[in-house]
Each structure stands twice: as structure tokens, then as C-alpha cells.
Scaffold this motif. Sequence first.
Motif, PDB file in Angstrom:
ATOM      1  N   VAL A 149      55.594  48.585  27.227  1.00 31.84           N
ATOM      2  CA  VAL A 149      54.683  47.449  27.222  1.00 31.84           C
ATOM      3  C   VAL A 149      53.275  47.998  26.975  1.00 31.84           C
ATOM      4  N   GLU A 206      54.532  41.358  29.469  1.00 31.55           N
ATOM      5  CA  GLU A 206      55.755  41.337  30.278  1.00 31.55           C
ATOM      6  C   GLU A 206      55.402  40.790  31.650  1.00 31.55           C
ATOM      7  N   LYS A 222      57.139  45.440  23.983  1.00 31.88           N
ATOM      8  CA  LYS A 222      56.495  44.148  24.254  1.00 31.88           C
ATOM      9  C   LYS A 222      54.974  44.299  24.387  1.00 31.88           C
ATOM     10  N   LEU A 253      61.589  49.964  28.855  1.00 28.16           N
ATOM     11  CA  LEU A 253      60.567  48.991  28.455  1.00 28.16           C
ATOM     12  C   LEU A 253      59.305  49.743  28.031  1.00 28.16           C
TER      13      LEU A 253
END
Length: 147
Positions: free
Chosen positions: A7, A40, A37, A5
Motif C-alpha cells: 500500500v 486500504e 493498492k 499487501l
Amino acid sequence: MPKILIVYYSKTGNTEKMAKAIAEGAGTIQEVEVELKRHESPWRLASFDAVLIGAPTYHHNMTNNIKKLLEETAFHNVNLKDKIGAAFGSYGWSGEAPRLVLEVMEHKFEMKVLKPPLLIKYTPDENGLEECRKLGKNVAEKILQSS
Ligand SMILES: Cc1cc2nc3c(=O)[nH]c(=O)nc-3n(C[C@H](O)[C@H](O)[C@H](O)COP(=O)(O)O)c2cc1C
């Protein structure tokens, strides 16, 4: 499949350029899934093998949304122990934010952090973007090795 991930927050687009280049680098390793992203939820962090947080420095600090994400993750005891953690961000002159994020990752969440954090002054040039791609690839290779 191992998952990464990324973010980030970015007000004027510089940290966003870094985040996209990191995702590009990580994406060169086909056996790894990459999510990029701007927001999140703290609970979802636990479903990734590596978490990279992009934090530009404003007023010698990380911005409120990044702080909130870290605080809520801690408050709800989301378990990130031994996951790979990395921090990056654009800055102008002092660049505290990625260092502060990495400290929380290491000392509060007990993640395996990559040091030092990746800082780029203002807009990343081609060399800076290449550093970002390398970081993404490096994290992807690391989670593949440990999976
Ligand atoms: C109001 C304001 C405050 C800032 N404060 C700092 C600071 O304390 N330290 C620093 O290194 N850079 C500071 N900067 C510079 C930003 O970190 C820099 O412009 C960075 O590229 C912004 O990243 P972003 O485009 O991802 O939002 C500040 C910029 C603004 C506009």
C-alpha cells in the motif's frame, strides 16, 4: 495462499514506480498472492501475511494519508504482531518517511520488520527498480518459508 499487501502513496509517481517494481518482484513467486493498492482500510491489513508501506517524504515526514492509516490501525487495535513489515519510499534529501513507518511497524505493531527501509532518491533508475524487485521477491520468499 500467503498474501502480500503493498500500500503506498505517491504524489509525483516516484514511489508508485517503486511499488510496482516491488509487486513485480513479489509476483515472480507463484505461490504468493500480491495486492497493490493506493488505499486500504486498517481492518484489511490483518488479512495479509506481509504488509509493505510506500511513503515518500514530504516536509520531513510521511504524508497525512499514510499517517492516518497507521493511526487508525493502532486505534482499532488491528493485530499485525509477527507479520512481516517493510517500508519504502522516494525522497529528495532527508528521507524520513520510510524510517518513521518502519519504527511504528516494529515498536507499535510488533511486526517482524526488514531493515533498513528501501529509500530511493527521486525517480528510481534501473538499478533502483532492481532493488525494489529484489525486496518484493525477498518478502514473498520469507512468507512462503513461514507458511
Ligand atoms: C513540497 C515538497 C516537500 C518535500 N520535502 C522533502 C523532505 O522534507 N525531505 C526529503 O527527503 N524530500 C522531500 N521532498 C522530495 C520528495 O520526497 C521527492 O520529490 C519524491 O520523489 C516524491 O515522491 P513521489 O513522486 O512518490 O511523491 C519534497 C518535495 C516537495 C515537492
